[in-house]
Design an enzyme around this catalytic site. Structure first.
Site, PDB file in Angstrom:
ATOM      1  N   GLY A  82      30.062  10.029  42.324  1.00 51.22           N
ATOM      2  CA  GLY A  82      31.014  10.546  41.344  1.00 51.22           C
ATOM      3  C   GLY A  82      31.971   9.411  41.045  1.00 51.22           C
ATOM      4  N   SER A 115      34.882   7.244  42.952  1.00 51.28           N
ATOM      5  CA  SER A 115      35.470   7.019  44.284  1.00 51.28           C
ATOM      6  C   SER A 115      36.994   7.113  44.274  1.00 51.28           C
ATOM      7  CB  SER A 115      35.015   5.671  44.836  1.00 51.28           C
ATOM      8  OG  SER A 115      35.309   4.635  43.929  1.00 51.28           O
ATOM      9  N   CYS A 160      26.536   6.432  46.546  1.00 51.13           N
ATOM     10  CA  CYS A 160      27.225   5.765  45.428  1.00 51.13           C
ATOM     11  C   CYS A 160      28.747   5.785  45.638  1.00 51.13           C
ATOM     12  CB  CYS A 160      26.774   6.374  44.113  1.00 51.13           C
ATOM     13  SG  CYS A 160      26.932   5.208  42.776  1.00 51.13           S
ATOM     14  N   HIS A 183      21.691   7.319  43.885  1.00 47.96           N
ATOM     15  CA  HIS A 183      21.541   8.767  44.056  1.00 47.96           C
ATOM     16  C   HIS A 183      20.062   9.071  44.253  1.00 47.96           C
ATOM     17  CE1 HIS A 183      25.543   9.548  42.185  1.00 47.96           C
ATOM     18  NE2 HIS A 183      25.249   8.431  41.559  1.00 47.96           N
ATOM     19  N   GLU A 186      19.522  12.432  45.140  1.00 45.06           N
ATOM     20  CA  GLU A 186      19.643  13.858  44.814  1.00 45.06           C
ATOM     21  C   GLU A 186      19.436  14.129  43.330  1.00 45.06           C
ATOM     22  OE1 GLU A 186      22.072  11.845  45.550  1.00 45.06           O
ATOM     23  OE2 GLU A 186      23.690  12.166  44.120  1.00 45.06           O
TER      24      GLU A 186
HETATM   25  N1  GLN Z   1      31.442   3.743  39.593  1.00 44.91           N
HETATM   26  C1  GLN Z   1      31.784   4.769  40.508  1.00 44.91           C
HETATM   27  C2  GLN Z   1      32.933   4.371  41.421  1.00 44.91           C
HETATM   28  O1  GLN Z   1      33.267   3.252  41.524  1.00 44.91           O
HETATM   29  C3  GLN Z   1      30.580   5.192  41.353  1.00 44.91           C
HETATM   30  C4  GLN Z   1      29.510   5.757  40.474  1.00 44.91           C
HETATM   31  C5  GLN Z   1      28.653   6.823  41.104  1.00 44.91           C
HETATM   32  O2  GLN Z   1      28.979   7.409  42.137  1.00 44.91           O
HETATM   33  N2  GLN Z   1      27.570   7.133  40.450  1.00 44.91           N
HETATM   34  O3  GLN Z   1      33.501   5.201  42.038  1.00 44.91           O
END
Ligand code: GLN
Length: 193
Positions: free
Chosen positions: A51, A53, A83, A176, A178
């Site tokens: 998502g 961070s 991620c 990911h 999932e």
């Molecule tokens: N770019 C997002 C971040 O730095 C991570 C992207 C992802 O979780 N798909 O938090």
């Protein structure tokens, strides 16, 4: 169905919560969506989803869940971050915006390292030590693991980049699995309980 059903906590403020939940349930396990410290008590392992961070880091700090996760990790509870979740687990983050993070995994990770949303891609990964071939992975504004400490095992690479690591019972994937409904990494993770 799994032989014994486990209880998996998914940190559920933002990001790919539903997709992780679906895979864990399809493997025959129970899911608790973790939003406050009391939600952690019956969980046997934790997933920090992908998502954003900065958002996930902010909420785990504000709610006190971060402190609890650090205690549970010290007690040997498995935790996986995918991620953004991998960024939240890391010790060192290379970015101009550093989200609140747990420092549980001895890596340096660079946010948004492949570029923008448009540079996102799919890949099938080989994880020889887990006997997993062609794990269906999605890299979405993914980070890159730039450095790993001596305790960190590299489980998979994509090209020359490190994409999956493990330190004790802490796992981090820069991708990911999932989102492409591939349950094999979750199966391995849950086997660590
Ligand atoms: N770019 C997002 C971040 O730095 C991570 C992207 C992802 O979780 N798909 O938090």
């Amino acid at each position: 169905m799994a032989k014994t059903s486990k209880t998996i906590g998914i940190v559920a403020f933002q990001g790919g919560v539903i997709e992780h939940k679906k895979i864990v349930q399809e493997l025959g396990h129970r899911v608790i969506e973790v939003r406050e410290p009391k939600d952690l008590s019956s969980c046997e392992a934790f997933i920090i989803p992908g998502g954003e961070s900065t958002t996930i880091g902010f909420f785990i700090e504000q709610t006190g869940i971060g402190k609890e996760l650090i205690k549970r990790a010290a007690a040997g509870t498995p935790i996986i971050g995918t991620c953004a979740g991998a960024i939240v687990l890391a010790k060192n983050i290379n970015s101009n915006i550093i989200p609140p993070h747990l420092g549980l995994l001895d890596i340096t990770i660079r946010r948004n390292a492949y570029g923008q949303q448009i540079d996102s891609f799919y890949a099938d990964l080989q994880i020889p030590s887990l006997k997993i071939n062609n794990l269906h992975a999605a890299f979405i504004r993914a980070p890159i693991i730039e450095k790993t400490g001596t305790e960190v095992k590299i489980l998979a690479r994509h090209g020359k980049e490190i994409v999956l690591v493990q330190q004790g019972k802490i796992l981090a994937a820069t991708f990911h699995a999932e989102l492409r409904a591939d349950p094999r990494l979750h199966e391995y993770f849950i086997s660590l309980i």
